[in-house]
Write a protein that holds these residues in place. Structure first.
Motif, PDB file in Angstrom:
ATOM      1  N   GLU A  54      57.230  45.477  17.467  1.00  0.00           N
ATOM      2  CA  GLU A  54      56.211  45.446  16.773  1.00  0.00           C
ATOM      3  C   GLU A  54      56.063  44.238  15.585  1.00  0.00           C
ATOM      4  O   GLU A  54      55.203  43.723  15.172  1.00  0.00           O
ATOM      5  CB  GLU A  54      56.359  46.708  15.639  1.00  0.00           C
ATOM      6  CG  GLU A  54      55.737  47.888  16.484  1.00  0.00           C
ATOM      7  CD  GLU A  54      55.788  49.374  15.508  1.00  0.00           C
ATOM      8  OE1 GLU A  54      55.007  49.586  15.020  1.00  0.00           O
ATOM      9  OE2 GLU A  54      56.995  49.708  15.375  1.00  0.00           O
ATOM     10  N   SER A  55      57.518  43.764  15.285  1.00  0.00           N
ATOM     11  CA  SER A  55      57.314  42.510  14.327  1.00  0.00           C
ATOM     12  C   SER A  55      56.725  41.230  15.026  1.00  0.00           C
ATOM     13  O   SER A  55      55.965  40.507  14.367  1.00  0.00           O
ATOM     14  CB  SER A  55      58.936  42.160  13.829  1.00  0.00           C
ATOM     15  OG  SER A  55      59.618  41.741  14.981  1.00  0.00           O
ATOM     16  N   TRP A  56      57.073  41.116  16.191  1.00  0.00           N
ATOM     17  CA  TRP A  56      56.323  40.004  17.094  1.00  0.00           C
ATOM     18  C   TRP A  56      54.920  40.167  17.015  1.00  0.00           C
ATOM     19  O   TRP A  56      53.953  39.311  16.831  1.00  0.00           O
ATOM     20  CB  TRP A  56      56.826  39.839  18.302  1.00  0.00           C
ATOM     21  CG  TRP A  56      56.125  39.292  19.412  1.00  0.00           C
ATOM     22  CD1 TRP A  56      55.731  40.131  20.520  1.00  0.00           C
ATOM     23  CD2 TRP A  56      55.691  38.057  19.632  1.00  0.00           C
ATOM     24  NE1 TRP A  56      54.984  39.320  21.556  1.00  0.00           N
ATOM     25  CE2 TRP A  56      54.916  38.036  20.907  1.00  0.00           C
ATOM     26  CE3 TRP A  56      55.626  36.928  18.906  1.00  0.00           C
ATOM     27  CZ2 TRP A  56      54.312  36.801  21.330  1.00  0.00           C
ATOM     28  CZ3 TRP A  56      54.947  35.635  19.210  1.00  0.00           C
ATOM     29  CH2 TRP A  56      54.313  35.860  20.681  1.00  0.00           C
ATOM     30  N   ARG A  57      54.417  41.247  17.366  1.00  0.00           N
ATOM     31  CA  ARG A  57      52.974  41.813  17.445  1.00  0.00           C
ATOM     32  C   ARG A  57      52.183  41.531  16.119  1.00  0.00           C
ATOM     33  O   ARG A  57      51.261  40.980  16.087  1.00  0.00           O
ATOM     34  CB  ARG A  57      52.783  42.935  17.701  1.00  0.00           C
ATOM     35  CG  ARG A  57      51.442  43.588  18.143  1.00  0.00           C
ATOM     36  CD  ARG A  57      51.191  44.859  18.910  1.00  0.00           C
ATOM     37  NE  ARG A  57      51.691  46.088  18.088  1.00  0.00           N
ATOM     38  CZ  ARG A  57      51.409  47.418  18.442  1.00  0.00           C
ATOM     39  NH1 ARG A  57      51.372  47.725  19.680  1.00  0.00           N
ATOM     40  NH2 ARG A  57      51.787  48.338  17.665  1.00  0.00           N
ATOM     41  N   GLU A  58      52.819  42.093  15.079  1.00  0.00           N
ATOM     42  CA  GLU A  58      52.358  41.865  13.812  1.00  0.00           C
ATOM     43  C   GLU A  58      52.193  40.300  13.234  1.00  0.00           C
ATOM     44  O   GLU A  58      51.411  40.356  12.567  1.00  0.00           O
ATOM     45  CB  GLU A  58      53.046  42.622  12.621  1.00  0.00           C
ATOM     46  CG  GLU A  58      52.795  44.201  12.925  1.00  0.00           C
ATOM     47  CD  GLU A  58      53.782  45.006  12.169  1.00  0.00           C
ATOM     48  OE1 GLU A  58      54.637  44.636  11.316  1.00  0.00           O
ATOM     49  OE2 GLU A  58      53.817  46.349  12.141  1.00  0.00           O
TER      50      GLU A  58
END
Length: 554
Positions: A343-347
């Motif tokens: 999620e952090s990479w996506r966000e």
């Protein structure tokens, strides 16, 4: 004993296959088929005003109804007028059954009147083609051609029928036997992936830090939308789309970054450029996606999930090919123990839309359409700047809701394809977004809207130019605008009126609110939206270049 002609066999076989609608244009070599159509029950024939209109209508029908489209034309120039549409379907893997008339068998190869070697001409752009030489072969050939068009990787198939074969007769009882005879078994598609490739996928995936999924039109063809969506929801990785994959995800889906490629969104292209694992499904690494092959996603391992093994390593060499049906493969992948903390990479890739311009242009028009359109709309575009603006800024909410010519980039596609889409989907609303240049290539098909009472709404993004070519000349040819400014355009509203279609001009941004009322009525309507040709579609990655050469879209 009751007899049946070859022409009647064609229609009865199509009816047996479940064909409800065909598009065509009559001519000397198909007069017997048209004579049989005169009082034939069960198949609707739509007469376009040009053979190219017929094949593009069949294409729009196929893309949106998810069954093969069928078109019919005469020999010689009638058949060759289909070539552009056949190539369009071939490039985008669209199932078509194309039926052409041919001179009688005794005249073949003698440069007879209206003879063309349509078999030779179309061989490179069809899955297969057939020249019928025996009336008893007709049912089997037509059944095989129709099935082949949708079997495996879809595409167009052509059947060429000499006039004397159409006129010959056989006993009806023999025809019934031939009709029910099983076609020769299709060469079964055999997936070549094994448990080893699935295990390798798991290792690649769980070793990555920044993976990205790329979805193409093959995801739609494989009917594996739900499986792909579940994969994204479970793993939380970012997902991007090719032009042909639009509609599988929409702007409200968490992690969806938009379209990639030459006119892809900055965040989507950035994700591909920076990822360490690129998982590509049902796409073919065409040049508009890849650009500079040496700099395409330079730091990633690449996995290619693909049905057609001819596409493997054709344009980009990949680390792990998985050849098979995407639906089957994703059902296997969903059973793996995959990491789910991306999620952090996506966000870090997501971008907030801050567009607030109030000028009348392509983007403000599309933003207004986003407020109006719902899941009951099918949007068809022609080719050019308006097409890329639409792909970037229109929220395509559902699969098969967006219809456009991708690989071929065929101007003139939009209007007849919209007609085919509307005939295929009488319960839906069809919106055709066209440029002023492409619209004029098949504007003769306007009359079908009145003739067949088709409530297609036409929005012409009228910027008085061949916008995409103009943009390239501006950026790469020192603004030497050669033959791209349309100094004299028709009055499109009056042109619509001449075809019994009401319409109006919109020349300021405040009047865009008129679109809601226009789109809600149940009649065909043409809207000429006046725009300046100064507006270019950004971002753009120049041909053959890579992400770091992106122009615009900061």
């Amino acid at each position: 004993m009751k007899k049946i002609t070859g022409a009647k066999i064609v229609l009865e076989t199509l009816k047996y296959l479940g064909v409800k609608d065909i598009f065509g244009y009559p001519g000397g070599a198909v007069i017997p088929i048209y004579d049989a159509l005169y009082d034939f029950k069960g198949i609707n024939h739509y007469m376009t005003r040009h053979e190219q209109g017929a094949v593009h209508s069949a294409d729009g029908y196929a893309r949106t109804k998810k069954v093969p489209g069928v078109c019919l034309a005469t020999s010689g120039p009638g058949a060759t007028n289909l070539v552009t549409g056949i190539m369009t379907a071939h490039m985008d893997s669209i199932p078509l059954l194309v039926i052409t008339g041919q001179v009688s068998t005794s005249f073949l190869g003698k440069d007879s009147f209206q003879e063309s070697d349509i078999i030779g001409i179309t061989s490179p752009i069809t899955k297969n083609n057939y020249l019928v030489r025996d009336i008893c072969d007709l049912p089997e050939i037509l059944k095989e051609a129709y099935t082949l068009s949708k079997h495996g990787r879809p595409g167009p198939v052509l059947v060429d029928i000499p006039k004397n074969i159409q006129e010959q007769v056989v006993d009806y009882s023999l025809f019934e036997i031939l009709l029910k005879k099983d076609i020769q078994e299709m060469r079964k598609f055999k997936p070549t992936y094994t448990d080893k490739e699935i295990e390798e996928f798991e290792n690649y995936f769980n070793s990555s830090k920044n993976p990205v999924l790329v979805i193409g039109g093959g995801v739609l063809n494989a009917r594996c939308v739900e499986e792909v969506r579940e994969f994204i929801n479970r793993t939380k990785i970012p997902v991007v789309s090719t032009l042909m994959g639009l509609g599988i995800f929409n702007k409200d889906d968490k992690g969806y970054l938009g379209m990639i490629g030459m006119h892809g969104l900055i965040e989507a292209n950035r994700a591909v450029d920076e990822c360490d694992l690129l998982i590509c499904v049902g796409m073919r690494f065409d040049d508009r996606i890849v650009g500079d092959k040496k700099r395409f996603s330079p730091n990633s391992k690449k996995i290619h999930i693909e049905l057609d093994k001819a596409e493997i390593n054709k344009n980009i060499v990949v680390d792990l090919p998985i050849i098979g049906n995407a639906k089957d493969i994703f059902n296997r992948l969903l059973k793996l123990d995959l990491k789910v903390y991306y999620e952090s990479w996506r966000e870090s890739l997501e971008k907030v839309d801050v567009f607030k311009e109030r000028e009348l242009n392509q983007i403000t028009t599309l933003k207004m359409l986003n407020e109006i359109l719902d899941e009951n709309y099918i949007v068809v575009t022609d080719v050019g700047q308006h097409q890329m603006f639409t792909a970037q800024h229109l929220d395509i909410k559902k699969p098969f809701q967006f219809c456009t010519s991708g690989g071929a980039g065929t101007m003139g596609y939009g209007l007849p394809a919209a007609i085919g889409a509307q005939i295929a989907n009488r319960d839906k609303k069809v919106l055709a977004i066209l440029g002023d240049g492409g619209f004029q290539m098949n504007q003769q098909e306007l009359i079908l809207l009145a003739q067949y009472n088709l409530p297609v709404k036409i929005l012409i993004f009228n910027n008085g130019a061949l916008g995409m070519v103009k943009q390239w000349q501006e950026l790469f040819n020192e603004k030497r605008y050669s033959s791209v400014i349309l100094d004299v355009n028709p009055d499109f509203v009056k042109l619509g009126n001449a075809h019994f279609i009401e319409g109006e001009k919109i020349d300021n941004v405040d009047n865009l609110k008129r679109l809601k009322e226009i789109l809600e009525n149940d009649k065909p309507y043409l809207v000429d939206i006046q725009m300046s040709y100064k507006h270019n579609v950004y971002p753009i990655i120049p041909a053959g270049k890579s992400y770091e050469h992106t122009i615009g879209g900061e």
